[in-house]
Structure formats: C-alpha cells, structure tokens
Design an enzyme around this catalytic site. Structure first.
Site, PDB file in Angstrom:
ATOM      1  N   ARG A 107       0.949 -21.024   7.002  1.00  0.00           N
ATOM      2  CA  ARG A 107       0.448 -19.747   7.000  1.00  0.00           C
ATOM      3  C   ARG A 107       1.056 -19.330   8.188  1.00  0.00           C
ATOM      4  NH1 ARG A 107      -5.329 -23.116   6.327  1.00  0.00           N
ATOM      5  NH2 ARG A 107      -5.952 -21.071   5.039  1.00  0.00           N
ATOM      6  N   GLY A 255     -11.303 -27.767  -5.014  1.00  0.00           N
ATOM      7  CA  GLY A 255     -11.926 -27.477  -5.753  1.00  0.00           C
ATOM      8  C   GLY A 255     -14.091 -27.102  -6.027  1.00  0.00           C
ATOM      9  N   ASP A 258     -15.755 -24.411  -4.082  1.00  0.00           N
ATOM     10  CA  ASP A 258     -15.842 -23.755  -4.169  1.00  0.00           C
ATOM     11  C   ASP A 258     -17.045 -23.140  -5.012  1.00  0.00           C
ATOM     12  OD1 ASP A 258     -14.711 -23.208  -1.580  1.00  0.00           O
ATOM     13  OD2 ASP A 258     -12.677 -23.612  -3.140  1.00  0.00           O
TER      14      ASP A 258
END
Length: 316
Positions: A107, A255, A258
């Site tokens: 990234r 996840g 989230d």
C-alpha cells in the site's frame, strides 16, 4: 444530490488469497476480491437497509474500477470516489500459515495514501447524519491524517454525529504515534468503538476501572468490544454489558469487527438506543464469522431481523 445518512471514507485495497486456505507460496491460483474497514462497514449498512456513501482515492486501474462497481452494486453511493492516474490502488495478500492468518500489504504510495483535505466534498459531509472514520486512514500518511481531521472538523461544525473506531494497526505506526492522533479523535467523537485490547495499549493500563474513568471523561458513548464474552456500553454514568450473540460455527473472523460496527450504526439509524444497537451489532458480527471473506458474509436486514428482538436480547 442529497447526502446519504451515513458517510465514510478510507483506503480500500484489492485482495488476493489462495483457495482452500493454502499458503501463498504453494498456491497456483488466487481468488480476487477487495477489503477495507470503511467500505466493509458501508456494505454492511447498505445490506441492513441504510442510506450510506463511501469515498476515497483509488487508482485508475482494473482494481479500482472493480471496487467501485461492486460497491455501487451493493447499494453504496460512490459518487465522490476519485480515481488517480498517478498512484495505484493498494493491494493485500492473505494466507493461512500454520493455522494463523497472515496478511501482506502493498500500500506504500497508494492512491489512498495521497488523499488531501482539499479533495473532500465538504457539503457531502455536512448533509449526512453521521460521519464514520477509523484510525487506519490517519496512519497512512500525514496528508491522509489531515484529511480525516478536516472531515471531523467539518462534521462537528455542521452538527453531524461522529463515530470513531480506532482500528489500531501497529504495522503502520508506533503506539506512541498512534496515541497522539487516536486519543484526540476519541475526544471529538460522539460514538467511540474501541476494542478492549486497543484501550489497554492506548491508555497504558489493563486496570478496567482506570480505563473506565478516562472514558467517562469523554463526551462519547463508548462501546468496548471484546471484554471477556461481552460488549460494554458506557453512556455517561450508565454501564451495560451485552453478551455476545453465539455463532453456530466460526469459519473466518476477518470482517467481524466491521460487521459489528455496521450493525451498531444501523441500529442508531433505525432509532435504537446504543444498548439496543449493540444487540443488533452482536447478531450481525456473529453472522459474519460464519463465512469466509471481508464483507461477503455481511447479512441482509431480513436475516438479522429474524434473529433479533433488541430488547429481549439485551435483557437476557
């Protein structure tokens, strides 16, 4: 165009992982997808019937286009997304090594890391009911951090509620650097959603009463995730422990946080109290861990509704 009820932004990356939980070095094929804390939350909110928008900076490349098309197909407003010709979409590779999850990030110098405050559509933020941000974006670069800080300032000045999940990532910065940024953001938030392990690092103590005293100095409703088998809600002087909703099986915990966050925000948007919203969040998170993927297992509202009566759940 009217703003969605919830607006969020951050870095979303292309994701590649071997099939059947193989190690990357032994895999001959890779599944393609994408992941990012804020876009995961956005998809979760959309599936729960909420009005939500996500924006960020992606590369003008196949990965960026795939991400936008998928988010749009999920019902997330992506009208404020920017595509960069100068920087690529970030990438991550995930594998299971000796039964443990390993993630390899690519990234550096990504389009998201080059976000600037000048790129914000401030009217888009002002028109929302709630802005959701995480600490991940602030750790990407100095200008990305300033973008988050400006978005929070815009929201506060407009009376837009702010939800902050620290999402502490020590691969991106040191705990000392993180404290300098994340603790002031917690002070600015209306809803603060840390994990217990994150709080111990941020406040440099594992004494719950000491941490609680600091949290009660905040104006935010604090939702402490992962405290034994419960979630603790601190709302002014009120403290409520909400038990985890049991999962029938655990396939992949990626996840889950989230999904929990999406459930909590959806509850607020549906007029629930913070404690009731945590009940919804617990169900949402428990469903997410029963399937592999960052966001693929996020449930539709009908699936959650079948499992919940928020009042009954909290009283158990």
């Amino acid at each position: 165009m009217h703003s969605p009820d919830v607006v969020t932004f951050g870095e979303t990356m292309a994701l590649f992982m071997p099939q059947e939980h193989k190690a990357l070095e032994r895999a001959t094929t890779l599944e393609q997808g994408f992941g990012g804390a804020e876009s995961n939350v956005a998809i979760g909110l959309a599936r729960l019937g909420c009005s939500v928008g996500w924006f960020g900076s992606l590369g003008n490349d196949p990965f960026g286009r795939m991400i936008v098309k998928t988010l749009r197909g999920e019902g997330v407003d992506v009208s404020r997304v920017r595509h960069s010709d100068e920087a690529p979409t970030g990438m991550m590779f995930r594998e299971q090594v000796a039964g443990r999850l390993a993630v390899h990030y690519y990234r550096k110098h990504s389009a998201a890391s080059k976000m600037t405050p000048e790129e914000l559509d401030e009217e888009y933020i002002r028109g929302a009911k709630l802005l959701h941000v995480t600490g991940i974006t602030t750790a990407l670069s100095e200008n990305a951090k300033q973008t988050v800080l400006r978005a929070v300032q815009v929201a506060k000045e407009a009376g837009v509620k702010i939800c902050f999940d620290p999402n502490l990532r020590l691969k991106l910065w040191s705990i000392e650097e993180a404290r300098e940024v994340l603790l002031p953001l917690a002070e600015a938030a209306d809803y603060f959603m840390p994990g217990w392990d994150e709080l111990k690092l941020l406040y440099q103590t594992d004494d719950y009463e000491e941490v609680k005293a600091k949290l009660l100095q905040l104006k935010a409703v604090t939702v402490i995730k992962g405290f034994d088998d419960t979630t603790i809600v601190l709302d002014k002087e009120e403290e409520v422990s909400v038990p985890f909703y049991p999962a029938e099986k655990v396939v992949d915990t990626v996840g889950a946080g989230d999904g929990f966050c999406a459930g909590f925000l959806a509850g607020l948007m549906k007029g629930m109290t913070p404690v009731e919203a945590v009940g919804l969040a617990s169900i949402n998170g428990s469903l997410v861990v029963q399937m592999r993927g960052d966001w693929e297992a996020l449930p539709e509202w009908t699936a959650v509704e079948q499992r919940m009566s928020a009042k009954a759940w909290v009283e158990r």
